[in-house]
Write a protein that holds these residues in place. Structure first.
Motif, mmCIF file in Angstrom:
data_model
loop_
_atom_site.group_PDB
_atom_site.id
_atom_site.type_symbol
_atom_site.label_atom_id
_atom_site.label_comp_id
_atom_site.label_asym_id
_atom_site.label_seq_id
_atom_site.Cartn_x
_atom_site.Cartn_y
_atom_site.Cartn_z
ATOM 1 N N GLU A 1 0.841 -1.192 0.000
ATOM 2 C CA GLU A 1 0.000 0.000 0.000
ATOM 3 C C GLU A 1 0.882 1.251 0.000
ATOM 4 O OE1 GLU A 1 -2.475 -3.069 0.600
ATOM 5 O OE2 GLU A 1 -1.396 -2.544 2.443
ATOM 6 N N ARG A 2 0.327 2.337 -0.559
ATOM 7 C CA ARG A 2 1.035 3.623 -0.567
ATOM 8 C C ARG A 2 0.024 4.735 -0.847
ATOM 9 N NH1 ARG A 2 4.417 3.692 -6.318
ATOM 10 N NH2 ARG A 2 2.630 3.435 -7.685
ATOM 11 N N SER A 3 0.511 5.974 -0.925
ATOM 12 C CA SER A 3 -0.294 7.148 -1.288
ATOM 13 C C SER A 3 -1.472 7.361 -0.341
ATOM 14 C CB SER A 3 -0.831 7.017 -2.726
ATOM 15 O OG SER A 3 0.162 6.713 -3.648
ATOM 16 N N VAL A 4 -1.238 7.303 0.943
ATOM 17 C CA VAL A 4 -2.328 7.429 1.911
ATOM 18 C C VAL A 4 -2.676 8.895 2.168
ATOM 19 C CG1 VAL A 4 -0.765 7.395 3.911
ATOM 20 C CG2 VAL A 4 -3.151 6.671 4.164
ATOM 21 N N SER A 5 -3.984 9.178 2.346
ATOM 22 C CA SER A 5 -4.414 10.528 2.725
ATOM 23 C C SER A 5 -5.760 10.455 3.431
ATOM 24 C CB SER A 5 -4.505 11.444 1.497
ATOM 25 O OG SER A 5 -5.499 11.006 0.605
ATOM 26 N N PHE A 6 -6.021 11.453 4.295
ATOM 27 C CA PHE A 6 -7.266 11.536 5.055
ATOM 28 C C PHE A 6 -8.379 12.153 4.221
ATOM 29 C CE2 PHE A 6 -4.626 11.048 8.858
ATOM 30 C CZ PHE A 6 -5.473 10.325 9.696
ATOM 31 N N SER A 7 -9.601 11.795 4.562
ATOM 32 C CA SER A 7 -10.767 12.485 4.032
ATOM 33 C C SER A 7 -10.909 13.825 4.752
ATOM 34 C CB SER A 7 -12.027 11.642 4.240
ATOM 35 O OG SER A 7 -12.255 11.444 5.631
ATOM 36 N N PRO A 8 -11.684 14.783 4.200
ATOM 37 C CA PRO A 8 -11.837 16.089 4.858
ATOM 38 C C PRO A 8 -12.423 16.002 6.262
ATOM 39 C CG PRO A 8 -12.541 16.224 2.570
ATOM 40 C CD PRO A 8 -12.288 14.772 2.859
ATOM 41 N N ASP A 9 -13.273 14.985 6.537
ATOM 42 C CA ASP A 9 -13.838 14.862 7.893
ATOM 43 C C ASP A 9 -12.994 13.987 8.812
ATOM 44 O OD1 ASP A 9 -14.279 12.319 6.923
ATOM 45 O OD2 ASP A 9 -16.470 12.405 7.084
ATOM 46 N N GLY A 10 -11.898 13.444 8.297
ATOM 47 C CA GLY A 10 -11.003 12.627 9.108
ATOM 48 C C GLY A 10 -11.535 11.252 9.454
ATOM 49 N N LYS A 11 -12.677 10.843 8.858
ATOM 50 C CA LYS A 11 -13.295 9.567 9.217
ATOM 51 C C LYS A 11 -12.961 8.432 8.231
ATOM 52 C CE LYS A 11 -15.492 10.849 12.933
ATOM 53 N NZ LYS A 11 -16.943 10.763 13.024
ATOM 54 N N SER A 12 -12.200 8.749 7.188
ATOM 55 C CA SER A 12 -11.796 7.700 6.260
ATOM 56 C C SER A 12 -10.408 7.988 5.714
ATOM 57 C CB SER A 12 -12.811 7.557 5.119
ATOM 58 O OG SER A 12 -12.812 8.697 4.301
ATOM 59 N N LEU A 13 -9.753 6.918 5.283
ATOM 60 C CA LEU A 13 -8.429 6.995 4.660
ATOM 61 C C LEU A 13 -8.529 6.400 3.268
ATOM 62 C CD1 LEU A 13 -6.270 5.692 7.618
ATOM 63 C CD2 LEU A 13 -6.073 7.974 6.626
ATOM 64 N N ILE A 14 -7.861 7.038 2.329
ATOM 65 C CA ILE A 14 -7.818 6.495 0.977
ATOM 66 C C ILE A 14 -6.362 6.255 0.615
ATOM 67 C CG2 ILE A 14 -7.718 8.720 -0.227
ATOM 68 C CD1 ILE A 14 -9.757 7.447 -2.236
ATOM 69 N N TYR A 15 -6.131 5.200 -0.170
ATOM 70 C CA TYR A 15 -4.758 4.809 -0.500
ATOM 71 C C TYR A 15 -4.773 3.930 -1.743
ATOM 72 C CZ TYR A 15 -6.690 1.158 2.505
ATOM 73 O OH TYR A 15 -7.521 0.230 3.074
ATOM 74 N N ALA A 16 -3.608 3.721 -2.288
ATOM 75 C CA ALA A 16 -3.436 2.822 -3.423
ATOM 76 C C ALA A 16 -2.863 1.503 -2.932
ATOM 77 C CB ALA A 16 -2.508 3.445 -4.469
ATOM 78 N N SER A 17 -3.274 0.423 -3.588
ATOM 79 C CA SER A 17 -2.761 -0.901 -3.241
ATOM 80 C C SER A 17 -2.587 -1.705 -4.517
ATOM 81 C CB SER A 17 -3.722 -1.615 -2.291
ATOM 82 O OG SER A 17 -3.198 -2.872 -1.900
ATOM 83 N N GLU A 18 -1.507 -2.459 -4.568
ATOM 84 C CA GLU A 18 -1.192 -3.231 -5.780
ATOM 85 C C GLU A 18 -1.882 -4.594 -5.715
ATOM 86 O OE1 GLU A 18 2.677 -3.815 -8.661
ATOM 87 O OE2 GLU A 18 2.965 -3.895 -6.510
ATOM 88 N N ARG A 19 -3.169 -4.600 -6.003
ATOM 89 C CA ARG A 19 -3.962 -5.821 -5.974
ATOM 90 C C ARG A 19 -4.562 -6.092 -7.347
ATOM 91 N NH1 ARG A 19 -7.455 -4.411 -0.446
ATOM 92 N NH2 ARG A 19 -5.736 -3.372 0.659
ATOM 93 N N LYS A 20 -4.901 -7.352 -7.586
ATOM 94 C CA LYS A 20 -5.537 -7.762 -8.847
ATOM 95 C C LYS A 20 -4.684 -7.432 -10.066
ATOM 96 C CE LYS A 20 -10.199 -7.200 -6.952
ATOM 97 N NZ LYS A 20 -11.535 -6.580 -7.122
ATOM 98 N N GLY A 21 -3.384 -7.415 -9.886
ATOM 99 C CA GLY A 21 -2.479 -7.242 -11.016
ATOM 100 C C GLY A 21 -2.155 -5.816 -11.386
#
Length: 484
Positions: free
Chosen positions: A346-366
């Motif tokens: 996983e990489r490229s992590v960042s918070f949502s504006p309300d701080g209740k979720s995290l979004i990121y990239a993951s090398e899955r499914k090829g």
């Protein structure tokens, strides 16, 4: 792989095989240790048993010793060991990574690559992946610089008038397949007397690992000219005379070596093969009886090593990437929570504006895809002390997508597609729009293009690199709907 309570027969992922000069023995790497086995196969003998990783064994000209790389002191150094095993002798002591290439023909020194000291006359960037070539005596002592430019797989001819090697022009990953570009590796030769370098191969793809045949009338090497890496042969007097020896179609040949009787040895699909130039490839049947210590969970206390981070909107938490996983730590308390636990990176992590979720990239499914982890219980205010987390898939397709960033209102996510194209996905409708086409950009490494939402979510600031102007970038102001 066939296993029993007593032995492993034909285990997979035997790597870095190297055949002895007399063609009787093959040294190879398996599970971080070095073994030797009869060149016709049979039961392997374990030569190293240190907890550190040992690999890339090379033979002395008389076949009585091997040199290899080991990280026993925190980084890879070169060690010397008798063919019969015993205590290994450390030859290099620098804090850089040293990797052995070959012995000198007289057996008195070992050639190796390392990034120790660039010449002030060298026009190449002083990067750790652009190493220099050195030699060190088998008695130990100070290393001697042979070349200040990268020269991998280097080896002298018998009278040391010529040095053949694989060049390296940039930091391209050595395991990448089917790479064609101006920085693809080539085979070169150095005239020791004149100091002149010449190209022995000019294929636009990868050519690697040259080795002389017995009378030095030819050079065997690996090339992707046939699609996958195969063994090729070139005439030393007429470099245009080239012939393909192996003809594998789907998987690459790796780790080429040759004995004095011209027996070729190489790795293929995790196993070891030998072959005479005009003969049939023979797979070694290898038995390993070593009782490997099973791997145990180890709890690490880390105070460094985070590759990136993102601060929560309220400033009370920090999300970061460590060893390819997402973590969140509290700023006020000594509490850290692991968010992902996957075999993929996983990489490229960042918070949502309300701080209740995290979004990121993951090398899955090829391919690299986008994922989100949310705090499931609405009454829980932060990740650090949350009890239930929920992950969902934001975007998964064949494109390489990474560096996701929430829009200021949290309804959309912008990201890079295939390294150079700026796109936006609406989280509710899943519709995707292109903001800036990839034709305007040139990317040298993943995530080297930066962008940012405007506070009102109507614009993007983005740097872009035209291929004709790289590495000099410009900054553009782009409409967030992709219209201007």
């Amino acid at each position: 792989m066939t296993t029993s309570s007593w032995a492993q027969t034909n285990p997979l992922w035997m790597r870095y095989p190297s055949i002895s000069p007399d063609g009787q023995t093959i040294a190879f790497n398996y599970m971080g240790d070095i073994y030797k086995v009869d060149a016709k196969g049979g039961e392997a003998v374990r030569l190293t048993s240190h907890p550190a990783y040992d690999y890339n064994a090379i033979w002395s000209p008389d076949g009585n010793q091997i040199a290899f790389a080991s990280e026993r002191n925190g980084n890879f150094d070169i060690y010397l060991m008798s063919l019969n095993g015993g205590t290994a002798k450390r030859l290099t002591t620098n804090s850089a990574k040293e990797l052995p290439c070959s012995f000198t023909p007289d057996g008195k020194s070992v050639l190796f690559t390392a990034a120790l000291a660039d010449s002030y006359k060298n026009a190449m960037f002083p990067k750790s992946y652009l190493s220099e070539l050195y030699s060190v005596s088998i008695e130990g002592g100070r290393e001697v610089q042979v070349l200040t430019t990268p020269a991998e797989d280097a080896r002298y001819n018998k009278n040391m008038t010529q040095l053949i090697y694989t060049d390296k022009k940039a930091g391209e990953n050595i395991w990448r397949k089917h790479h064609t570009s101006a920085v693809a590796r080539d085979i070169r030769a150095l005239d020791v007397a004149t100091g002149k370098h010449s190209f022995l191969s000019t294929f636009e793809g990868e050519d690697r690992q040259p080795v002389f045949n017995n009378d030095e009338s030819a050079i065997y090497y690996l090339s992707e000219k046939s699609g996958s890496f195969n063994i090729w042969k070139m005439d030393t007097k007429n470099g245009d005379s080239k012939a393909q020896i192996t003809k594998y179609a789907e998987n690459p040949v790796r780790f080429l070596s040759v004995s004095a009787n011209n027996t070729l040895c190489y790795g293929f699909r995790g196993e070891i093969y030998t072959q005479l130039e005009t003969g049939k490839a023979e797979k070694l049947n290898v038995t390993i009886r070593t009782d490997h210590t099973p791997y145990k969970n180890t709890y690490l206390r880390k105070s460094s090593g985070a590759s990136e981070m993102s601060v929560s909107p309220d400033g009370k938490e920090v999300a970061f990437i460590l060893r390819g996983e997402v973590f969140v730590t509290s700023v006020e308390y000594a509490t850290t929570k692991r968010i992902t636990n996957t075999p993929e990176q996983e990489r490229s992590v960042s918070f949502s504006p309300d701080g209740k979720s995290l979004i990121y990239a993951s090398e899955r499914k090829g391919s690299w895809n986008l994922y989100r982890t949310k705090i499931k219980n609405e009454n829980e205010i932060d990740f650090t002390h949350s009890t239930l987390l929920e992950e969902d898939e934001i975007l998964a397709n064949a494109d390489e997508t990474f560096r996701p960033v929430y829009s200021p209102d949290g309804k959309e996510v912008a990201y890079l597609a295939n390294r150079t194209e700026l796109q936006v996905i609406n989280l509710k409708s899943k519709k995707i729009r292109t903001i800036l086409e990839g034709k305007w950009n040139y990317s040298y490494t993943d995530e080297d293009l930066y962008f940012e939402w405007s506070p009102d979510g109507k614009w993007f600031l983005m740097d872009y690199n035209a291929k004709t102007r790289w590495p000099n970038s410009d900054i553009g102001l782009i409409d967030a709907q992709g219209n201007k």
